[in-house]
Write an enzyme that holds these catalytic residues in place. Structure first.
Site, PDB file in Angstrom:
ATOM      1  N   GLU A   1      -5.381  -5.338  10.503  1.00  0.00           N
ATOM      2  CA  GLU A   1      -4.449  -3.247  10.598  1.00  0.00           C
ATOM      3  C   GLU A   1      -4.739  -3.537  12.031  1.00  0.00           C
ATOM      4  O   GLU A   1      -5.635  -2.194  12.049  1.00  0.00           O
ATOM      5  CB  GLU A   1      -4.651  -3.500   9.722  1.00  0.00           C
ATOM      6  CG  GLU A   1      -3.959  -3.906   8.349  1.00  0.00           C
ATOM      7  CD  GLU A   1      -2.766  -2.349   7.638  1.00  0.00           C
ATOM      8  OE1 GLU A   1      -2.260  -2.645   7.213  1.00  0.00           O
ATOM      9  OE2 GLU A   1      -3.947  -1.298   7.354  1.00  0.00           O
TER      10      GLU A   1
ATOM     11  N   GLU B   1      -6.900   4.626   7.680  1.00  0.00           N
ATOM     12  CA  GLU B   1      -6.569   5.734   7.507  1.00  0.00           C
ATOM     13  C   GLU B   1      -8.396   6.667   6.742  1.00  0.00           C
ATOM     14  O   GLU B   1      -8.327   8.032   7.090  1.00  0.00           O
ATOM     15  CB  GLU B   1      -5.250   6.375   6.804  1.00  0.00           C
ATOM     16  CG  GLU B   1      -4.029   6.777   7.679  1.00  0.00           C
ATOM     17  CD  GLU B   1      -3.029   5.294   6.720  1.00  0.00           C
ATOM     18  OE1 GLU B   1      -3.180   5.785   5.517  1.00  0.00           O
ATOM     19  OE2 GLU B   1      -1.853   4.993   7.435  1.00  0.00           O
TER      20      GLU B   1
ATOM     21  N   GLY C   1       2.176   1.811  10.835  1.00  0.00           N
ATOM     22  CA  GLY C   1       3.164   3.423  10.758  1.00  0.00           C
ATOM     23  C   GLY C   1       3.898   3.843  11.827  1.00  0.00           C
ATOM     24  O   GLY C   1       4.579   5.269  11.561  1.00  0.00           O
TER      25      GLY C   1
ATOM     26  N   HIS D   1      -9.368   1.437   4.893  1.00  0.00           N
ATOM     27  CA  HIS D   1      -7.880   1.092   5.787  1.00  0.00           C
ATOM     28  C   HIS D   1      -8.291   2.496   6.807  1.00  0.00           C
ATOM     29  O   HIS D   1      -9.660   3.587   7.078  1.00  0.00           O
ATOM     30  CB  HIS D   1      -7.215   2.115   4.592  1.00  0.00           C
ATOM     31  CG  HIS D   1      -6.039   1.675   5.258  1.00  0.00           C
ATOM     32  ND1 HIS D   1      -5.548   2.613   6.505  1.00  0.00           N
ATOM     33  CD2 HIS D   1      -4.826   0.848   5.372  1.00  0.00           C
ATOM     34  CE1 HIS D   1      -4.826   2.629   6.333  1.00  0.00           C
ATOM     35  NE2 HIS D   1      -3.341   1.755   5.517  1.00  0.00           N
TER      36      HIS D   1
ATOM     37  N   GLY E   1       3.194  -1.079   4.000  1.00  0.00           N
ATOM     38  CA  GLY E   1       3.139   0.544   4.680  1.00  0.00           C
ATOM     39  C   GLY E   1       4.328   0.493   4.092  1.00  0.00           C
ATOM     40  O   GLY E   1       4.727   0.455   2.370  1.00  0.00           O
ATOM     41  N   GLY E   2       4.798   0.686   4.831  1.00  0.00           N
ATOM     42  CA  GLY E   2       6.014   2.055   4.646  1.00  0.00           C
ATOM     43  C   GLY E   2       7.006   0.810   3.875  1.00  0.00           C
ATOM     44  O   GLY E   2       8.117   1.816   2.804  1.00  0.00           O
TER      45      GLY E   2
ATOM     46  N   ASN F   1       0.494  -1.120   0.386  1.00  0.00           N
ATOM     47  CA  ASN F   1       0.436   0.214  -0.132  1.00  0.00           C
ATOM     48  C   ASN F   1       0.855   1.403  -0.145  1.00  0.00           C
ATOM     49  O   ASN F   1       1.216   1.145   1.236  1.00  0.00           O
ATOM     50  CB  ASN F   1      -1.121  -0.004   1.680  1.00  0.00           C
ATOM     51  CG  ASN F   1      -1.625   1.244   1.692  1.00  0.00           C
ATOM     52  OD1 ASN F   1      -1.754   2.126   0.497  1.00  0.00           O
ATOM     53  ND2 ASN F   1      -2.361   1.259   2.734  1.00  0.00           N
ATOM     54  N   TRP F   2       0.876   1.762  -1.035  1.00  0.00           N
ATOM     55  CA  TRP F   2       1.945   3.070  -1.574  1.00  0.00           C
ATOM     56  C   TRP F   2       0.867   4.242  -0.610  1.00  0.00           C
ATOM     57  O   TRP F   2       2.136   5.274  -0.520  1.00  0.00           O
ATOM     58  CB  TRP F   2       2.293   3.202  -3.200  1.00  0.00           C
ATOM     59  CG  TRP F   2       2.783   2.187  -3.105  1.00  0.00           C
ATOM     60  CD1 TRP F   2       2.995   1.219  -3.074  1.00  0.00           C
ATOM     61  CD2 TRP F   2       3.675   2.495  -4.734  1.00  0.00           C
ATOM     62  NE1 TRP F   2       4.212   0.198  -3.493  1.00  0.00           N
ATOM     63  CE2 TRP F   2       4.532   1.263  -4.951  1.00  0.00           C
ATOM     64  CE3 TRP F   2       3.255   2.860  -5.829  1.00  0.00           C
ATOM     65  CZ2 TRP F   2       4.686   0.605  -6.243  1.00  0.00           C
ATOM     66  CZ3 TRP F   2       4.197   2.947  -7.009  1.00  0.00           C
ATOM     67  CH2 TRP F   2       4.511   1.704  -7.758  1.00  0.00           C
TER      68      TRP F   2
ATOM     69  N   SER G   1       3.565  -1.620  10.501  1.00  0.00           N
ATOM     70  CA  SER G   1       5.029  -2.010  10.950  1.00  0.00           C
ATOM     71  C   SER G   1       5.588  -3.188  10.078  1.00  0.00           C
ATOM     72  O   SER G   1       6.527  -4.043  10.854  1.00  0.00           O
ATOM     73  CB  SER G   1       4.640  -1.660  12.510  1.00  0.00           C
ATOM     74  OG  SER G   1       4.613  -0.104  12.187  1.00  0.00           O
TER      75      SER G   1
HETATM   76  P1  PGA Z   1       3.089   0.512   7.046  1.00  0.00           P
HETATM   77  O1  PGA Z   1       0.984   1.007   7.063  1.00  0.00           O
HETATM   78  O2  PGA Z   1       3.389  -0.813   6.989  1.00  0.00           O
HETATM   79  O3  PGA Z   1       3.848   1.377   7.419  1.00  0.00           O
HETATM   80  O4  PGA Z   1       2.975  -0.193   9.128  1.00  0.00           O
HETATM   81  C1  PGA Z   1       0.633  -0.701   7.118  1.00  0.00           C
HETATM   82  C2  PGA Z   1      -0.807  -0.237   6.264  1.00  0.00           C
HETATM   83  O5  PGA Z   1      -1.403   1.236   6.332  1.00  0.00           O
HETATM   84  O6  PGA Z   1      -1.250  -0.851   5.514  1.00  0.00           O
END
Ligand code: PGA
Length: 270
Positions: free
Chosen positions: A178, A108, A184, A106, A245-246, A16-17, A224
């Site tokens: 998640e 966010e 993050g 998600h 993500g990251g 997930n960018w 993470s």
């Molecule tokens: P992260 O993000 O790997 O940067 O913690 C995961 C995500 O939000 O899907």
């Protein structure tokens, strides 16, 4: 146990960018992925990348031209097919571009953009209607966890999203556990926490859609994830993949995670 799981469900590692990489950066990243990924890396693992909307056409063209082993994913979409919804992107448009997986709900989207359970359910139905696979995200906040409400929260989110979805469709879906506190932050859940949550989610799927769907649905862990912890999650019997993500932004770190998937489950030879 792992052999049974493997026979039922292929691993899925998804990148997930978020709001990173413009279309030029996307082009370089996907090219780099193409150079690093070998046939062995994807023999037992499906991969998807979820770039921002403005990159999708570029990534699609590259993936098709070079027959890269990457499925195209989106990060969100509208619950509507068309209409006066300024700023939204329709699932129909994504399907036309060859998008295969769409992240739905998600954290966010839920926390920063007010996406509620009803909108999550409508969006999930729209993704299915257009023949794509929803990658539904569920997860508890720090406070919910501290109050001992993790299962309540996960159960509520999952049941709301799956209400009205046919069991055969549920079987094809992906659900990502998640935990909000792990996204993050560098503070990943433990593999045992991820397994407990995924086992619970599978049990809820069994109640809502039957044992067949529960055996087939793929459950990811996200929050993470990196090359050092990926294998631990994937060694758990109910964790069928990772939402990253990251660490998915650079080809090198994403491929490290993909390779960890191989070590977690060595190929089953006849
Ligand atoms: P992260 O993000 O790997 O940067 O913690 C995961 C995500 O939000 O899907």
């Amino acid at each position: 146990m792992a052999t049974t799981r493997r026979a039922l469900r292929r691993l899925l590692v998804s990148g997930n960018w978020k709001m990173h990489h413009d279309h030029v950066e996307a082009l370089h990243t996907v090219r780099d992925l193409g150079l690093r990924l070998g046939a062995d890396d994807v023999a037992d693992v499906d991969l998807s990348v979820h770039p921002p909307f403005t990159d999708l056409r570029t990534v699609q063209t590259l993936v098709e031209a070079d027959a890269l082993p990457l499925a195209l994913g989106a990060q969100h979409c509208s619950a509507h097919d068309r209409g006066a919804y300024t700023g939204e992107v329709s699932p129909q448009m994504l399907a036309r571009l060859g998008v295969r997986y769409v992240i739905v709900g998600h954290s966010e989207r839920r926390h920063l953009f007010g996406m509620d359970d009803a909108t999550v359910a409508a969006t999930l139905a729209a993704v299915l209607r257009h023949g794509m696979t929803p990658l539904l995200c569920v997860g508890e906040t720090t406070d919910e966890r501290a109050a001992g409400h993790t299962e309540d929260r996960l159960g509520t989110q999952l049941r709301a999203a799956l209400a009205g979805v046919a069991p055969e469709a549920v079987a094809t879906m992906v659900v990502a556990y998640e935990p909000v506190w792990a996204i993050g932050t560098g503070n990943a859940a433990t593999a045992v926490d991820a397994e407990d949550a995924c086992a619970f989610l599978r049990q809820v799927v069994a109640e809502v859609a039957g044992d067949g769907a529960a055996g087939s649905i793929r459950l990811q862990y996200g929050g993470s994830v990196n090359g050092d912890n990926a294998a631990d999650f994937l060694a758990e019997p109910d964790v069928d993949g990772l939402l990253v993500g990251g660490a998915s932004l650079q080809a090198a770190s994403f491929v490290e995670i993909v390779r960890a998937a191989r070590t977690a489950l060595p190929p089953v030879r006849p």
